[in-house]
Design an enzyme around this catalytic site. Structure first.
Site, short mmCIF file in Angstrom:
data_model
loop_
_atom_site.label_atom_id
_atom_site.label_comp_id
_atom_site.label_asym_id
_atom_site.label_seq_id
_atom_site.Cartn_x
_atom_site.Cartn_y
_atom_site.Cartn_z
N HIS A 1 0.83 -1.21 0.00
CA HIS A 1 0.00 0.00 0.00
C HIS A 1 0.87 1.26 0.00
O HIS A 1 0.65 2.18 -0.81
CB HIS A 1 -0.89 -0.05 1.25
CG HIS A 1 -1.75 1.15 1.49
ND1 HIS A 1 -3.11 1.15 1.27
CD2 HIS A 1 -1.45 2.38 1.99
CE1 HIS A 1 -3.61 2.32 1.59
NE2 HIS A 1 -2.63 3.10 2.02
N GLU A 2 1.83 1.32 0.88
CA GLU A 2 2.66 2.54 0.98
C GLU A 2 3.49 2.75 -0.28
O GLU A 2 3.66 3.87 -0.74
CB GLU A 2 3.55 2.48 2.23
CG GLU A 2 2.82 2.36 3.56
CD GLU A 2 1.75 3.42 3.79
OE1 GLU A 2 1.82 4.49 3.16
OE2 GLU A 2 0.83 3.15 4.58
N HIS B 1 1.50 4.56 -2.84
CA HIS B 1 1.55 6.03 -2.71
C HIS B 1 2.86 6.58 -3.27
O HIS B 1 2.87 7.59 -3.97
CB HIS B 1 1.44 6.45 -1.24
CG HIS B 1 0.11 6.23 -0.62
ND1 HIS B 1 -1.07 6.63 -1.21
CD2 HIS B 1 -0.24 5.68 0.58
CE1 HIS B 1 -2.08 6.33 -0.40
NE2 HIS B 1 -1.61 5.75 0.68
ZN LIG Z 1 -2.51 5.17 2.45
#
Ligand SMILES: [Zn+2]
Length: 327
Positions: free
Chosen positions: A243-244, A247
């Site tokens: 997830h990170e 980003h």
């Molecule tokens: Zn996030």
């Protein structure tokens, strides 16, 4: 949850990165002293709103102090305009040099393990968790868990163990975080720096979005016990890392913008009014077409629930790579 059969095998499929061509020069990957890695030291913390470039994943019930998770509509507009400008800038640069746009990318990864002391409770996790995390990234971004295959593969180049109680836990937005990253960050725009440790405020992790000018805060911070085999119940299959990094590669949350407007700026992720937690199968919070994308890596559900990026997200990440992080 019994969501889908390949959840059972997702962690045992082979590493997908072996099919990715290594197109980036490894000469650019090596260890660069932090001071020379940047064109200029960040002169002032508040030169621009830090929140625009920071994003956190939280456990259910967790509350981030500054809640950097959701960008305002104005911040999204600013970032999207910058992406267009960066693409134009890169196109002009390529026209001048004959450089081509990358279609596949191997990302060098430097992992910094921040420890309070030599104990497991003090952050001393084994190397095996880190190599498992790299495998999870390669499976997720290679499409091996059931989502779209992206252009990205990940290569662990270094594990850097740092014992420093003043950086433990890592406090999001603190001067200690800035000091830690300024001291430790290695490589150019294409190098993924991962900081592992205990985190403040019940956070699972946070990340910076790409920027045209590299600064020392660039990278992702991940709760060390969220790595595959860690102790963070329901969040210990490595998907916080996935997830990170999403980003870091310019993806927003699937719930960005709620039900209206351009949402997360990706056309094939159905709109979602708010973050989903746990694994609420059938959740449908917007009148627009499609169920909420609770199985997408860019939502907040349990690791066991999330397993995919979409083709639109894969495309957005590659476009952003070529705009911001390609050599
Ligand atoms: Zn996030």
């Amino acid at each position: 949850m019994g969501l889908r059969p390949n959840l059972l095998t997702r962690r045992t499929v082979g590493v997908a990165s072996t099919t990715l061509a290594l197109l980036l020069s490894t000469a650019a990957v090596g260890v660069v002293p932090a001071a020379s890695a940047f064109s200029a030291a960040p002169a002032e913390v508040c030169a621009e709103p830090a929140d625009v470039h920071s994003d956190a994943r939280i456990k259910k019930g967790g509350v981030a102090k500054h809640d950097p998770n959701e960008l305002t509509a104005a911040q999204v507009r600013e970032r999207e305009a910058d992406l267009v400008a960066a693409l134009r800038e890169r196109a002009n640069f390529r026209a001048g040099t004959g450089a081509t746009t990358l279609a596949t990318v191997s990302i060098p990864v430097v992992v910094h393990v921040i420890q309070r002391d030599g104990t497991r409770a003090g952050g001393n996790i084994p190397d095996s968790l880190i190599t498992s995390q790299i495998s999870v990234l390669n499976q997720a971004y290679g499409g091996a868990t059931g989502g779209a295959a992206t252009a990205f593969g990940f290569q662990l180049t270094k594990i850097n163990r740092v014992t420093n109680p003043s950086w433990y836990p890592i406090v999001q937005g603190s001067s200690a975080e800035r000091q830690m990253k300024t001291s430790l960050r290695e490589g150019g725009k294409n190098t993924l720096n991962v900081y592992l440790g205990e985190l403040s405020d019940n956070l699972l992790g946070w990340a910076t979005f790409p920027k045209r000018k590299l600064d020392s805060m660039d990278g992702v911070v991940v709760l060390s016990e969220s790595l595959p085999g860690g102790t963070a119940t329901n969040y210990n299959q490595g998907d916080t890392g996935t997830h990170e990094v999403g980003h870091w590669l310019n993806l927003y949350h699937t719930f960005q913008g709620g039900c209206s407007g351009s949402g997360d700026s990706v056309s094939d992720t159905p709109a979602e009014a708010s973050p989903a937690f746990q694994c609420p199968t059938g959740r449908d919070t917007c009148a627009t077409a499609g169920l909420d994308p609770i199985t997408n890596f860019m939502d907040y559900t349990y690791d066991s629930c999330m397993y995919q990026f979409t083709a639109g997200q894969a495309s957005r990440m590659l476009t952003a790579w070529n705009a911001y992080r390609a050599a």
